[in-house]
Design a protein around this motif. Structure first.
Motif, mmCIF file in Angstrom:
data_model
loop_
_atom_site.group_PDB
_atom_site.id
_atom_site.type_symbol
_atom_site.label_atom_id
_atom_site.label_comp_id
_atom_site.label_asym_id
_atom_site.label_seq_id
_atom_site.Cartn_x
_atom_site.Cartn_y
_atom_site.Cartn_z
ATOM 1 N N SER A 60 42.389 4.289 -3.495
ATOM 2 C CA SER A 60 42.793 2.959 -3.929
ATOM 3 C C SER A 60 41.652 2.149 -4.511
ATOM 4 C CB SER A 60 43.413 2.204 -2.751
ATOM 5 O OG SER A 60 42.479 2.104 -1.687
ATOM 6 N N MET A 61 40.419 2.422 -4.106
ATOM 7 C CA MET A 61 39.289 1.636 -4.593
ATOM 8 C C MET A 61 38.588 2.293 -5.773
ATOM 9 S SD MET A 61 37.554 0.269 -1.040
ATOM 10 C CE MET A 61 37.581 1.838 -0.190
ATOM 11 N N TYR A 62 38.924 3.531 -6.081
ATOM 12 C CA TYR A 62 38.215 4.258 -7.137
ATOM 13 C C TYR A 62 38.625 3.724 -8.504
ATOM 14 C CZ TYR A 62 36.373 7.980 -10.050
ATOM 15 O OH TYR A 62 35.694 8.680 -11.010
ATOM 16 N N ASP A 63 37.668 3.125 -9.203
ATOM 17 C CA ASP A 63 37.880 2.609 -10.557
ATOM 18 C C ASP A 63 39.168 1.806 -10.683
ATOM 19 O OD1 ASP A 63 35.568 3.229 -11.800
ATOM 20 O OD2 ASP A 63 36.280 5.034 -12.796
ATOM 21 N N THR A 64 39.515 1.084 -9.609
ATOM 22 C CA THR A 64 40.703 0.244 -9.668
ATOM 23 C C THR A 64 40.487 -0.880 -10.674
ATOM 24 O OG1 THR A 64 42.245 -1.034 -8.317
ATOM 25 C CG2 THR A 64 39.915 -1.286 -7.823
ATOM 26 N N HIS A 65 41.567 -1.356 -11.251
ATOM 27 C CA HIS A 65 41.453 -2.427 -12.245
ATOM 28 C C HIS A 65 41.247 -3.758 -11.538
ATOM 29 C CE1 HIS A 65 42.107 -4.909 -15.755
ATOM 30 N NE2 HIS A 65 43.041 -5.575 -15.095
ATOM 31 N N LYS A 70 35.857 -2.164 -5.607
ATOM 32 C CA LYS A 70 35.926 -1.111 -6.624
ATOM 33 C C LYS A 70 34.669 -0.262 -6.547
ATOM 34 C CE LYS A 70 36.168 -0.422 -11.665
ATOM 35 N NZ LYS A 70 36.321 -1.096 -12.983
ATOM 36 N N GLU A 117 38.314 10.216 -14.099
ATOM 37 C CA GLU A 117 38.988 10.263 -12.800
ATOM 38 C C GLU A 117 39.892 11.486 -12.709
ATOM 39 O OE1 GLU A 117 42.070 7.636 -10.030
ATOM 40 O OE2 GLU A 117 41.350 6.853 -11.946
#
Length: 738
Positions: free
Chosen positions: A33-38, A127, A576
């Motif tokens: 959920s935190m990986y490269d989230t906008h 993020k 990703e």
């Protein structure tokens, strides 16, 4: 078991492998959920941070939050107290304060809360771009790591991997398998909280003494000024902001400090410098800028009464911006060797908080386009400036700089690095002596080859793989390609000392000997497969072991090249997605994370590979490994290969025993597929195994002729040559005796 049954058994096992791969690729990603989230732009730079960020989570005692204030910015947190609002702490975004890259080369964007005493009340990662936390280590480990900061003072000395020590340092547990990420995040949290604490007055800071310039008055040319560092150069390439390459920099800028006599006189002349100093008041500092490039440093949106939005000065956590009243025209520079420029100007820093004796940075700001997502963000490009010591009374002050995360990683693992380098050196040294080793061996008795290789395999699995977690991966290759195209950062690759050293060794060894030295002697997972194959022999499975038919092998070997091409291609569309697909490598499950921390598809995948390895030699290396494919391509241009004889074109004795199926019907060795087991080279010199040598040996023995040594080309030295050499030596001895 006859050959047809064996083949059927191997094909059934191969089917299990393909099922495992399919299960792996459809396995759900856990907690990404935190990986490269906008993150909305308003969160990053808007006035109301807490309208977009969960400020209440990091400051639980607060019910209300102010707008952003200060420089660097923070938010005041308020609690209801008998109908009134009482300030209880501060909330701030890490990227508003520091810009420290983690392992991915990008910062971990972190929201931090701190109370009025400087105690950290909460930390939340919004993020990150750490690939290992996408498809390797669960993000819960990152959450567990940052929870250690709650309740600790922002003024405390927080260190990774150290217990409570004599100097008061507080030790924090690292993230196993992601030490570099932990080190970088520790710096982010500690420095951000301390800088905000200084700004709001929680932590008292001793004021820096005012700068005093020497009376030195010289007239230097441009080259001399640039050489001593009085003039600095900042270049931003078009590729740095994701723009197309037009053949010239996006911004090419020179700048320098004008208040000191030598610099002011050299650049403006005596009259120009005197006029400037008359205009400047106390605590005002003049900085000149000249530039070329595709854009103006003044900013396209600048209007009268507005702010120059492309140029700033930063010192420590202070940021100094310029309005139209802080700008003066610069019509001419005195040095005759001044480089050509399109625009120029002088900016005035008007602040007692700016001290020219300490380092500061000129910052150029621009819109940057992400090469993967095409999303736009605001980026800054810095160039440090520090007045040369000879212009400051007493010289430059002593400055303590925060140590880079990659330096901490190297310094904390000195012994492990030394042992790892020994491992690499021993491996290279042994292989460089391969001719001696194979000459001392026989096809049925080759301890000089097998014993060193078995020892190296054990070290590769136990020390390099399980302990150091230094398994090279295709993800690193993809990162290199992207860095070469977009922006190269040495600190990104230096952050893991073992992988950095290993890859330099790989680059050199592949170009010298080919991929086989790494893949066949040193790769942790390849070594694990081969040890598993040997284990199968020890437990009585040797009669079931075998190779796939050569024709089938020659078709299946291309799979790994296809996997490599797909991963590399997908990475340019979405890094990703490529990171997720790169789980076709079992390395993370085996070494980095451990099978006990992975879901069943990953464990099944590794189990299937090792299960097949009991019966077939290195199946993953030969048919699937994208890293092996990536190394095989430059192997084509290696300097040295294995030796061949002309009889090898018709003799297939070596090919029959080649576990890599790397010898074709014409007797040629495909070095891209060869794992350098050296079995063929042992046979090359073995006069009881190599058919041409066996034939020559039997012929000589039958004729009663002596056996001569075998030369470097793999043949008995001709008797005529031996007799001639003996005659020449005898004649030489007689001549000396006479």
């Amino acid at each position: 078991m006859n050959f047809s049954h064996r083949r059927q058994w191997l094909l059934q096992l191969a089917m299990v492998l393909w099922v495992a791969i399919a299960s792996l690729l459809i396995a759900p990603r856990a907690g990404a959920s935190m990986y490269d989230t906008h993150l909305p732009p308003e969160l990053m730079s808007g006035p109301d941070l807490c309208a977009y960020a969960p400020c209440g989570e990091v400051m639980p005692s607060a019910q209300h939050f102010s707008k952003r204030k200060g420089s660097p910015t923070y938010v005041e947190a308020y609690a209801d107290d008998n109908g009134k609002q009482r300030i209880v702490g501060y909330v701030f975004l890490s990227t508003d304060v520091v810009d420290i890259p983690a392992y991915s080369g990008k910062p971990v964007i972190t929201l931090i809360g701190m109370d009025m005493k400087g105690i950290i009340t909460g930390v939340r990662v919004l993020k990150h771009s750490e690939p290992i936390l996408l498809a390797g280590i669960p993000e819960s480990e990152l959450t567990k790591f940052i929870a250690q900061y709650i309740g600790k003072s922002a003024a405390a000395k927080l260190e990774i991997g150290h217990g409570q020590s004599d100097d008061g340092a507080i030790g924090l547990d690292a993230i196993s398998g992601a030490t570099v990420t932990a080190i970088a995040e520790n710096q982010v949290i500690a420095q951000s909280a301390y800088e905000i604490g200084k700004q709001v007055g929680i932590f008292k800071v001793t004021a820096r003494p005012r700068a005093h310039f020497t009376a030195l008055r010289e007239n230097l040319n441009w080259a001399a000024l640039e050489k001593e560092g009085s003039v600095q150069h900042l270049v931003v390439q078009a590729s740095d902001i994701g723009s197309g390459d037009s053949g010239r920099p996006y911004m090419d800028l020179y700048f320098g400090y004008l208040n000191t006599p030598t610099l002011g006189i050299s650049l403006l002349g005596e009259r120009g410098y005197a006029r400037l100093m008359q205009d400047l008041k106390q605590d005002e500092h003049a900085i000149f800028v000249i530039a070329n490039g595709q854009v103006t440093f003044k900013g396209s949106g600048f209007v009268r009464g507005g702010i120059y939005d492309r140029v700033q000065v930063r010192q420590d956590t202070g940021t100094f911006t310029f309005r139209d009243t802080d700008y003066q025209n610069l019509y001419h520079l005195e040095p005759g060797d001044t480089p050509p420029y399109k625009e120029s100007g002088i900016f005035i820093v008007r602040s007692a908080n700016f001290n020219p004796a300490w380092p500061w940075k000129l910052t150029f700001l621009a819109n940057k386009v992400d090469p993967d997502t095409r999303a736009k963000s605001f980026a800054h490009f810095d160039q440090e400036y520090w007045l040369p010591a000879r212009y400051l009374e007493g010289g430059r002050p002593k400055v303590q700089r925060p140590q880079a995360a990659w330096k901490l990683a190297w310094e904390s693992k000195t012994l492990e690095i030394a042992l790892f380098v020994v491992f690499l050196a021993v491996t290279a040294g042994l292989y460089s002596q391969r001719d001696r080793l194979v000459r001392a061996s026989k096809r049925k008795n080759k301890p000089w080859i097998s014993i060193p290789r078995h020892l190296l395999w054990i070290v590769a699995v136990a020390y390099v793989g399980l302990y150091l977690k230094a398994q090279p991966s295709i993800t690193q290759v993809m990162t290199w390609f992207h860095s070469l195209i977009h922006q190269w950062k040495w600190e990104l690759f230096l952050s893991d000392p073992f992988i950095f050293i290993f890859w330099w060794f790989l680059i050199i060894s592949v170009l010298v000997w080919g991929r086989g030295l790494f893949c066949g002697w040193m790769c942790p997972f390849g070594s694990l497969q081969h040890l598993t194959f040997k284990l199968g022999q020890l437990v009585g499975l040797k009669r079931f072991q075998g190779l796939l038919p050569k024709k089938l092998h020659d078709k299946l070997k291309w799979i790994k090249y296809g996997v490599f091409a797909v991963l590399l291609g997908v990475s340019f569309y979405s890094m990703e997605m490529a990171e997720h697909l790169a789980e076709i490598e079992p390395f993370k499950t085996t070494f980095l994370v451990g099978v006990w921390n992975r879901s069943w598809p990953f464990v099944l995948f590794v189990g299937a590979i090792l299960g097949i390895s009991l019966f077939s030699e290195r199946p993953y290396c030969k048919y699937i490994c994208p890293l092996g494919a990536g190394l095989a391509i430059p192997t084509t241009f290696r300097l040295f290969g294995l030796k061949r004889k002309k009889e090898c074109q018709t003799c297939h004795a070596c090919a029959a025993g080649c576990g890599s199926h790397a010898i074709d019907a014409q007797g040629k060795i495909d070095q891209r597929e060869c794992l350098l087991c050296l079995d063929c080279m042992v046979m090359y010199y073995d006069d009881h195994a190599c058919p041409p040598l066996v034939k020559e040996r039997k012929s000589r023995e039958k004729a009663g002729m002596p056996l001569t040594p075998i030369d470097g080309k793999g043949y008995f030295i001709p008797l005529d040559s031996v007799r001639r050499n003996l005659s020449e030596k005898a004649a030489e001895l007689n001549k000396k005796a006479g």
